[in-house]
Motif scaffolding. Structure first.
Motif, mmCIF file in Angstrom:
data_model
loop_
_atom_site.group_PDB
_atom_site.id
_atom_site.type_symbol
_atom_site.label_atom_id
_atom_site.label_comp_id
_atom_site.label_asym_id
_atom_site.label_seq_id
_atom_site.Cartn_x
_atom_site.Cartn_y
_atom_site.Cartn_z
ATOM 1 N N LYS A 1 0.834 -1.209 0.000
ATOM 2 C CA LYS A 1 0.000 0.000 0.000
ATOM 3 C C LYS A 1 0.868 1.258 0.000
ATOM 4 C CE LYS A 1 -4.172 -1.802 0.098
ATOM 5 N NZ LYS A 1 -3.800 -3.232 0.022
ATOM 6 N N LEU A 2 1.970 1.232 0.737
ATOM 7 C CA LEU A 2 2.864 2.396 0.741
ATOM 8 C C LEU A 2 3.504 2.609 -0.625
ATOM 9 C CD1 LEU A 2 4.651 2.019 4.216
ATOM 10 C CD2 LEU A 2 3.023 3.784 3.546
ATOM 11 N N ARG A 3 3.838 1.543 -1.302
ATOM 12 C CA ARG A 3 4.404 1.677 -2.646
ATOM 13 C C ARG A 3 3.365 2.223 -3.619
ATOM 14 N NH1 ARG A 3 7.798 -4.022 -2.663
ATOM 15 N NH2 ARG A 3 9.640 -3.225 -1.544
ATOM 16 N N ASP A 4 2.117 1.784 -3.464
ATOM 17 C CA ASP A 4 1.059 2.332 -4.319
ATOM 18 C C ASP A 4 0.884 3.830 -4.082
ATOM 19 O OD1 ASP A 4 0.676 -0.182 -5.307
ATOM 20 O OD2 ASP A 4 -1.040 -0.659 -4.006
ATOM 21 N N ILE A 5 0.926 4.227 -2.815
ATOM 22 C CA ILE A 5 0.803 5.658 -2.507
ATOM 23 C C ILE A 5 1.971 6.431 -3.104
ATOM 24 C CG2 ILE A 5 0.817 7.332 -0.619
ATOM 25 C CD1 ILE A 5 -0.649 5.280 1.088
ATOM 26 N N ASP A 6 3.173 5.867 -2.987
ATOM 27 C CA ASP A 6 4.350 6.552 -3.518
ATOM 28 C C ASP A 6 4.263 6.689 -5.030
ATOM 29 O OD1 ASP A 6 6.970 7.663 -3.454
ATOM 30 O OD2 ASP A 6 7.765 5.730 -4.092
ATOM 31 N N ASP A 7 3.853 5.633 -5.717
ATOM 32 C CA ASP A 7 3.749 5.704 -7.180
ATOM 33 C C ASP A 7 2.662 6.684 -7.606
ATOM 34 O OD1 ASP A 7 5.720 3.804 -7.254
ATOM 35 O OD2 ASP A 7 4.349 2.117 -7.517
ATOM 36 N N ARG A 8 1.536 6.654 -6.902
ATOM 37 C CA ARG A 8 0.429 7.525 -7.294
ATOM 38 C C ARG A 8 0.760 8.989 -7.046
ATOM 39 N NH1 ARG A 8 -2.894 4.947 -4.913
ATOM 40 N NH2 ARG A 8 -3.155 6.067 -2.948
ATOM 41 N N ARG A 9 1.349 9.292 -5.899
ATOM 42 C CA ARG A 9 1.658 10.694 -5.593
ATOM 43 C C ARG A 9 2.821 11.200 -6.420
ATOM 44 N NH1 ARG A 9 0.624 11.742 0.893
ATOM 45 N NH2 ARG A 9 -1.537 11.024 0.877
ATOM 46 N N ALA A 10 3.739 10.316 -6.753
ATOM 47 C CA ALA A 10 4.837 10.748 -7.614
ATOM 48 C C ALA A 10 4.357 11.023 -9.026
ATOM 49 C CB ALA A 10 5.938 9.687 -7.626
ATOM 50 N N GLY A 11 3.337 10.285 -9.458
ATOM 51 C CA GLY A 11 2.830 10.490 -10.814
ATOM 52 C C GLY A 11 1.898 11.670 -10.933
ATOM 53 N N GLU A 12 1.026 11.819 -9.956
ATOM 54 C CA GLU A 12 0.036 12.885 -10.029
ATOM 55 C C GLU A 12 0.576 14.200 -9.513
ATOM 56 O OE1 GLU A 12 -3.293 11.498 -7.873
ATOM 57 O OE2 GLU A 12 -3.789 9.886 -9.291
ATOM 58 N N GLY A 13 1.504 14.150 -8.555
ATOM 59 C CA GLY A 13 1.965 15.384 -7.931
ATOM 60 C C GLY A 13 1.058 15.752 -6.785
ATOM 61 N N SER A 14 1.650 16.282 -5.744
ATOM 62 C CA SER A 14 0.866 16.638 -4.557
ATOM 63 C C SER A 14 0.255 18.003 -4.754
ATOM 64 C CB SER A 14 1.767 16.637 -3.315
ATOM 65 O OG SER A 14 1.051 17.046 -2.188
ATOM 66 N N LYS A 15 -1.013 18.068 -4.518
ATOM 67 C CA LYS A 15 -1.732 19.345 -4.633
ATOM 68 C C LYS A 15 -2.636 19.515 -3.432
ATOM 69 C CE LYS A 15 -4.402 22.178 -7.807
ATOM 70 N NZ LYS A 15 -5.048 22.254 -9.107
ATOM 71 N N LEU A 16 -2.506 20.655 -2.782
ATOM 72 C CA LEU A 16 -3.281 20.939 -1.581
ATOM 73 C C LEU A 16 -4.518 21.718 -1.972
ATOM 74 C CD1 LEU A 16 -3.543 21.029 1.524
ATOM 75 C CD2 LEU A 16 -2.292 23.170 1.449
ATOM 76 N N ALA A 17 -5.674 21.152 -1.697
ATOM 77 C CA ALA A 17 -6.945 21.802 -2.011
ATOM 78 C C ALA A 17 -7.513 22.382 -0.743
ATOM 79 C CB ALA A 17 -7.914 20.803 -2.622
ATOM 80 N N SER A 18 -7.622 23.694 -0.719
ATOM 81 C CA SER A 18 -8.190 24.330 0.457
ATOM 82 C C SER A 18 -9.686 24.129 0.483
ATOM 83 C CB SER A 18 -7.873 25.832 0.454
ATOM 84 O OG SER A 18 -8.469 26.431 -0.658
ATOM 85 N N SER A 19 -10.274 24.399 1.649
ATOM 86 C CA SER A 19 -11.709 24.181 1.823
ATOM 87 C C SER A 19 -12.530 25.161 1.010
ATOM 88 C CB SER A 19 -12.077 24.304 3.303
ATOM 89 O OG SER A 19 -11.725 25.573 3.798
ATOM 90 N N GLU A 20 -11.931 26.254 0.528
ATOM 91 C CA GLU A 20 -12.672 27.170 -0.318
ATOM 92 C C GLU A 20 -12.659 26.727 -1.771
ATOM 93 O OE1 GLU A 20 -11.087 29.288 3.182
ATOM 94 O OE2 GLU A 20 -10.154 28.165 1.584
ATOM 95 N N GLY A 21 -11.995 25.616 -2.061
ATOM 96 C CA GLY A 21 -11.966 25.138 -3.427
ATOM 97 C C GLY A 21 -10.842 25.738 -4.238
#
Length: 814
Positions: free
Chosen positions: A737-757
């Protein structure tokens, strides 16, 4: 006849125009003395007459019965302004005919009917469109649909203003002006006084919480809570601006309530009233119709900054915010290790006392915990922490505050949570995984909650406090399993024991030698059987230690130090570099007991020594330094409270994402892994008791006729093997599961979505660097922790798979 036509156009009943005419305007029966062409021309005028009469009646009904003041304002504008222009046109035509204007009157005083029809032809399109608007506001009594809200009417009119007809565009803009003026009147009551509008408050996008949904603390203190209804929000108001409007009104409401409850002099305390309101009125009056989103956001921002510099600086000072957030970090985010140890120890002791007579169960099933026992565990924890106070500083204000604000209680399913009323954190609560960790400390689901008191609720909502409770249960489950696994090594008799012979003369006898040999063979066999168990327990402890260390050190501590640094030292653009901390590392700048690196004069020009510097002990030099420090303190301003609120929201979102709480697959695997560890610990603990009783039977002849310990030992060994296999599968599943998270976040890139959208790219905040948004305000950018790949490298470094395989091989050989 002309007189009858003009009266009919004015909305008066006329024999030429039957009030029961159809939609086409044609008369139901023949009219004498009129030719067919005249009847055709008269039909268009009859249509205008009918529309005029319908509009007068319908707008009068809207203006008197509609619940929305915005819709009433639009209806009144239609009746008075637009229909007034139509009546004025009728009077102009009548006056021109009476004055025998050649444009209307021909030879022999004849007025062609075609000229009258052509003169009023443009009004057909206008009145038809106005009738559509009136129908949109409130359908006819026999029509379908419910009355529209003020926000829908504003959005509809602003959309209708984009048309190809110039006359309709002008009418639409005039109606938009009337609607937005009524909306601004509602808004001004909230922004200037912190009160909901007296009339039409049900149509305002800010609503008070229902009495049945209010908290006991709010009800007892007479405090009202408010929320945003997105369906009553016009489209030109962005979600961030709406949140600012809500914050301003709530702040004024708290200030007014505090002034009413206190006996302090209002002239030296909070809002000064006239001068402040005049400034706010100027900002609101500068808005021109149609209102743009940027202009409204700018006006609201100016009002918010004005409030921050006056009342909110006293109502919600920065030290108070840092005090509450430090309490949340130390207790809910497990920053204080002694609190976790004491809480887990007393909880296990309470469960052990209730569990002694029930035997072995998987996990904690079959053990019931009452509310009083849960409260007693927390009270014992506070008592133990009070005994650990330092003699040099016997007063722990944070601990005393935690006693008042933190409560450990059983989750009552009858309590209905209403996260949707809190628009700030509803999206965050919905993204968090539904896997529950609140039944790990006790068999009954419990949670450590923070009671949010005014004025702290201005930046910390009850929904965000609930998110902190979920994070606490999540981290506490990992830490508790780690503590209990480490406690397995306290069973020394199971881990390493080498029976010694009896002393002489019994040790020299054949019976003494046989007993010593049998004891050693028995313990050697047990040690061989336990090797695989200890290997699995060691691997599980390593995984928990690495995951817990990553969460506590890299994520929780790193994000908190970064956020606290931003709160204390991040300078606003107008302050320049005068408020920068003495070090470029946010962690060392705020960590207690850490020496900071001295700054050079080139980096801090305001504190550099002049060329003709006097000695350090010079009185003038001391006065110069004191003056510089005082001037910097006067120039430095705290963050805007709403900016702190938005920054805290981003900090909390970044925290939940970095803790993988939004990853349902990982949390589900971790929850099963923790349950398997609890089961393994219970089995090992019971096996230790069974083997102790077996040794008493074999060596000392102490026999319990009611229990077959040999049979129970064999059953325990079988369960231990299945439990060990489940833990090994859990370890492998967690790594996958940690490897899946690492692959997914590395591919998509981390983006912080605030509560205001509003999406904000995640990144690291550079200490001392000015980060501003479009409004030139200081913006908090959450810290980006180390990637999951580092955690995976640590888990792979011990070659855990080979360790587990060796344990399995040893078991098969035996």
């Amino acid at each position: 006849m002309l007189h009858e036509i003009l009266l009919a156009l004015s909305g008066q009943p006329s024999p030429l125009v039957d009030p029961e005419l159809g939609k086409t305007g044609a008369a139901p029966g023949p009219i004498p003395l009129l030719s067919p062409p005249e009847k055709a021309l008269l039909s268009s005028l009859a249509h205008l007459s009918r529309l005029h009469a319908l509009l007068c009646a319908h707008t009068a009904r809207i203006s008197s019965t509609h619940p929305s003041p915005i819709c009433r304002a639009v209806s009144s504008a239609i009746a008075t302004v637009q229909l007034g222009k139509f009546k004025k046109k009728i009077l102009e035509v009548e006056q021109a005919i009476l004055a025998k204007d050649s444009s209307y009157v021909g030879g022999y005083g004849i007025v062609p009917l075609s000229i009258i029809v052509s003169e009023f032809a443009p009004w057909t399109r206008r009145l038809e469109w106005l009738w559509q608007v009136a129908q949109f506001i409130q359908p006819e009594e026999n029509g379908e649909g419910s009355p529209s809200t003020g926000a829908k009417v504003i959005d509809y009119l602003r959309g209708e203003s984009h048309t190809g007809y110039g006359d309709l565009e002008g009418i639409a803009l005039e109606l938009v002006r009337a609607a937005e003026t009524a909306w601004l009147r509602q808004l001004s009551v909230w922004l200037l006084y912190g009160e909901l509008p007296t009339f039409g408050k049900d149509d305002f996008f800010i609503q008070a919480r229902a009495p049945e949904d209010a908290d006991e603390l709010e009800s007892s203190r007479g405090i009202s809570d408010f929320s945003i209804r997105s369906d009553l929000l016009p489209n030109f108001v962005s979600s961030a601006t709406a949140a600012s409007i809500l914050f301003i009104g709530k702040s004024l409401n708290r200030v007014r309530g505090r002034r009413n409850r206190s006996t302090l002099d209002t002239s030296s305390g909070s809002v000064t009233g006239v001068s402040l309101n005049n400034d706010h009125i100027q900002h609101l009056s500068s808005l021109k119709s149609p209102i743009s989103s940027a202009a409204l956001a700018k006006a609201v921002t100016e009002i918010r900054h004005s409030l921050s510099q006056t009342s909110l600086s006293k109502l919600l000072p920065l030290p108070k915010i840092i005090e509450v957030l430090s309490l949340v970090h130390d207790f809910l985010l497990l920053g204080r290790g002694e609190f976790v140890m004491a809480l887990v120890t007393h909880a296990d002791a309470r469960i052990q006392a209730r569990h002694q007579s029930t035997g072995i169960r998987k996990g904690l099933e079959g053990v019931g915990i009452k509310e009083g026992e849960v409260a007693a565990v927390l009270a014992q924890t506070w008592s133990e922490m009070s005994s650990l106070k330092n003699e040099e500083d016997p007063v722990d204000e944070e601990l005393d505050l935690a006693r008042d604000l933190l409560h450990l209680s059983i989750n009552n399913s009858s309590r209905v949570a209403t996260p949707s009323r809190d628009s700030r954190s509803a999206g965050l609560a919905a993204e968090i995984s539904s896997v529950s960790f609140d039944d790990l400390l006790f068999p009954t689901p419990t949670s450590l909650t923070l009671r949010v008191q005014p004025p702290v609720d201005l930046f910390l909502s009850q929904s965000e406090a609930a998110v902190y409770s979920k994070i606490h249960s999540y981290l506490l489950g990992i830490r508790r399993a780690q503590i209990r696994l480490s406690g397995l090594w306290k069973h020394t008799a199971m881990r390493r024991i080498h029976p010694s012979p009896w002393g002489p003369p019994r040790s020299n006898t054949r019976g003494g030698e046989f007993r010593l040999r049998s004891q050693r063979e028995r313990h050697n066999a047990r040690n061989v059987q336990m090797r695989a168990i200890w290997a699995t327990a060691t691997a599980a402890l390593f995984v928990l230690s690495e995951i817990g260390g990553y969460f506590q050190g890299e994520v929780v501590q790193g994000n908190w130090e970064h956020f606290r640094y931003w709160l204390q030292y991040a300078a606003s653009p107008r302050l320049g570099t005068s408020s920068r901390p003495p070090t470029s590392r946010p962690g060392t700048a705020t960590r207690p007991g850490t020496a900071s690196r001295p700054q050079t004069s080139s980096r801090r020009g305001t504190e550099s020594r002049p060329a003709t510097a006097r000695p350090i002990d010079s009185p003038r030099f001391s006065q110069f330094l004191a003056h510089q420090q005082l001037q910097q303190q006067q120039q430095q301003q705290q963050h805007d409270p709403e900016s702190v609120t938005i920054a805290h929201r981003r900090y909390l979102i970044s925290l939940t994402q970095s803790l993988f709480l939004t990853e349902t697959g990982f949390t589900s695997s971790l929850r099963g892994f923790l349950s398997d560890i609890d089961h393994l610990i219970a089995l090992v603990t019971r096996l230790a008791d069974v083997q102790r009783n077996l040794d008493l039977e074999a060596d000392d002849g102490v026999v319990d006729a009611l229990v077959d310990y040999a049979q129970e030992e064999r059953a325990l060994w079988d369960e231990l093997q299945s439990s060990r296999s489940a833990i090994e599968r859990g370890i492998k599943d967690l790594i996958v599961k940690l490897r899946d998270i690492d692959d997914r976040r590395a591919g998509e890139g981390s983006k912080l979505a605030s509560s205001e959208g509003v999406g904000v790219a995640a990144g690291s905040f550079v200490p001392g660097q000015q980060q501003t948004n479009a409004n030139n305000n200081n913006v908090y950018v959450p810290r980006k922790p180390a990637g999951v790949d580092r955690l995976l490298m640590k888990l792979d470094s011990v070659n855990m798979t080979q360790t587990l395989a060796k344990g399995s091989d040893v078991e098969e050989d035996e």
